[in-house]
Scaffold this active site. Structure first.
Site, short mmCIF file in Angstrom:
data_model
loop_
_atom_site.label_atom_id
_atom_site.label_comp_id
_atom_site.label_asym_id
_atom_site.label_seq_id
_atom_site.Cartn_x
_atom_site.Cartn_y
_atom_site.Cartn_z
N HIS A 291 0.82 -1.32 0.12
CA HIS A 291 0.01 -0.06 0.04
C HIS A 291 0.96 1.14 -0.12
O HIS A 291 0.22 2.42 -0.02
CB HIS A 291 -0.77 0.18 1.15
CG HIS A 291 -1.95 -0.91 1.20
ND1 HIS A 291 -2.88 -1.30 0.12
CD2 HIS A 291 -2.24 -2.01 2.25
CE1 HIS A 291 -3.59 -2.14 0.50
NE2 HIS A 291 -3.38 -2.76 1.51
N ASP B 80 -3.56 -10.73 -1.86
CA ASP B 80 -4.18 -10.15 -0.45
C ASP B 80 -5.67 -9.75 -0.63
O ASP B 80 -5.97 -9.24 -1.84
CB ASP B 80 -3.18 -8.89 -0.19
CG ASP B 80 -3.46 -8.45 1.24
OD1 ASP B 80 -4.59 -7.78 1.41
OD2 ASP B 80 -2.41 -8.61 2.05
N ASP C 84 -5.71 -12.67 4.16
CA ASP C 84 -6.63 -11.97 4.90
C ASP C 84 -8.03 -12.16 4.16
O ASP C 84 -9.04 -11.68 4.63
CB ASP C 84 -6.33 -10.79 5.23
CG ASP C 84 -5.66 -9.95 3.99
OD1 ASP C 84 -5.54 -10.50 3.10
OD2 ASP C 84 -5.24 -8.76 4.15
N HIS D 29 -6.76 -7.17 0.33
CA HIS D 29 -6.91 -5.56 -0.08
C HIS D 29 -6.12 -5.41 -1.51
O HIS D 29 -5.22 -5.77 -1.67
CB HIS D 29 -6.34 -4.92 0.87
CG HIS D 29 -6.81 -5.16 2.35
ND1 HIS D 29 -6.21 -6.16 3.21
CD2 HIS D 29 -8.00 -4.46 3.09
CE1 HIS D 29 -7.19 -5.93 4.26
NE2 HIS D 29 -7.97 -4.91 4.37
#
Length: 399
Positions: free
Chosen positions: A137, A173, A262, A175
């Site tokens: 990120h 991931d 996740d 995200h």
């Protein structure tokens, strides 16, 4: 080229630590290392020590003013003026707060992924894993989402600059892999792929199918946003169909993959309903693609995953078992009826159970007979297939 896999690690990885209550805690890595050791799955001869990234390497992705700010806020007692400016650089919120030694720790994370790329591109290893990496990120001039320096982007830039490699980045991931995507959004020789929970409901809010790259990089970017409460079958269907199509279209020299875990049903920071099955099968697909298209060249990093007791150690260990051709991985193959009954090492459970706030799992894979199906399964699957179709519309299927 050697057929072996290398495991990149340095004790400095444990220093990338915001505070004891922060969900991105290096204990995740220690639990995984201990599980691999207990399973006799990590030989010392496979471990390569990482090094810190140089300023030149960091500046291939990050702005000079940002690196200066990170260094200034890494001091034990930062100057008041820098503390006032911390918010400007994303280092003042609860997600990514500045901490003493931050620059050194984050530079080791970035350097570890560069070390993995160097091991593979130099021919020292066919595959390399750096579980301490995965800070996808971080933006060019701002920290975000627990990430200070974007190690994946720095390492991809290194592979481009040093070896001229055509790189496929695969982000699994939950995200969206925004920082890596934006770093190469107009770069035709780097293709970024991300499968994730839709940004309508989850940080960072990006990653729609319409984000396809720009200018010369148009088409070298694919996003597969999935509906909340997606289960294994739909996730794997969307992943396998899309990543096989994209890899055949792009034909990379190197695959760099990020393995946040996740999307698991137990993860507290997302809304998916997947099991360890996807973390058992996705690495196998990537492994096959690496040998089909890249002469085996594959670098993998860690990422998110916030049920650090029950999910992360198993998921990351499964990744290494696949990369290293460990015999246990064959026993855990989904087509084997006995795969779900294989137990974790009792010594690992005994060592960590008293520290864990929850009962530790006893098996490598989840017992899905105890799971309840999502009531909107058919609708969720249909929505995901719609997104998949839109994402694939510019990529012809094999004849």
């Amino acid at each position: 080229m050697s057929g072996s896999a290398s495991f990149v690690y340095h004790d400095q990885a444990m220093n990338y630590r915001f505070h004891d209550q922060h969900p991105f805690h290096p204990l995740r890595l220690q639990l995984t290392l201990d599980l691999l050791s207990a399973a006799s799955a990590l030989e010392p001869s496979r471990i390569i020590p990482s090094r810190p990234a140089t300023d030149e390497e960091l500046l291939s992705v990050h702005q000079p003013a940002y690196v200066e700010a990170v260094k200034a806020l890494s001091r034990r007692r930062p100057e008041a003026e820098w503390i006032k400016r911390a918010e400007e650089y994303g280092l003042a919120d609860e997600d990514t707060p500045y901490f003493a030694g931050m620059h050194e720790a984050a530079a080791y994370v970035a350097g570890g992924t560069v070390t993995a790329v160097e091991a593979v591109m130099s021919g020292r290893a066919a595959h390399a894993l750096h579980l301490g990496g995965g800070l996808h990120h971080a933006l060019s001039a701002k920290a975000a989402g627990f990430c200070v320096y974007n190690d994946a982007a720095v390492a991809i830039a290194y592979a481009r600059r040093r070896y001229g490699a055509r790189v496929l980045y695969v982000d699994t991931d939950v995200h969206h892999g925004d920082g890596v995507q934006w770093s190469f959004y107009s770069e035709p020789e780097v293709c970024t792929y991300s499968i994730h929970e839709t940004g309508k409901y989850l940080f960072p809010g990006t990653g729609s199918v319409s984000e396809r790259g720009e200018h010369l990089g148009y088409g070298a970017c694919m996003n597969i946003p999935l509906q909340p409460y997606t289960e294994d079958a739909s996730w794997l269907e969307c992943f396998e169909v899309s990543i096989r199509r994209l890899t055949d279209y792009f034909k990379p020299d190197l695959i760099v993959s990020l393995h946040g875990c996740d999307a698991h049903a137990l993860d507290p920071l997302s809304h998916m309903h997947c099991s360890l099955a996807i973390y058992n099968q996705m690495p196998a697909i990537l492994h096959e693609l690496a040998h089909t298209y890249c002469e085996g060249r594959w670098v993998a990093v860690g990422g998110g995953g916030y049920d650090m007791w029950r999910v992360v150690p198993r998921a990351w260990s499964l990744l290494w078992l696949e990369m290293s051709h460990h015999p246990l991985k064959r026993e855990l193959a989904p087509e084997r009826e006995s795969s779900h009954g294989i137990s974790l090492p009792q010594s690992w459970i005994d060592k960590w159970q008293d520290h864990s706030p929850v009962p530790l799992p006893s098996r490598w894979l989840d017992d899905l007979t105890r799971w309840e199906a999502m009531p909107r399964r058919a609708e969720i699957t249909a929505k995901n297939r719609e997104s998949l179709a839109v994402a694939l519309q510019d990529y012809p299927a094999k004849a």
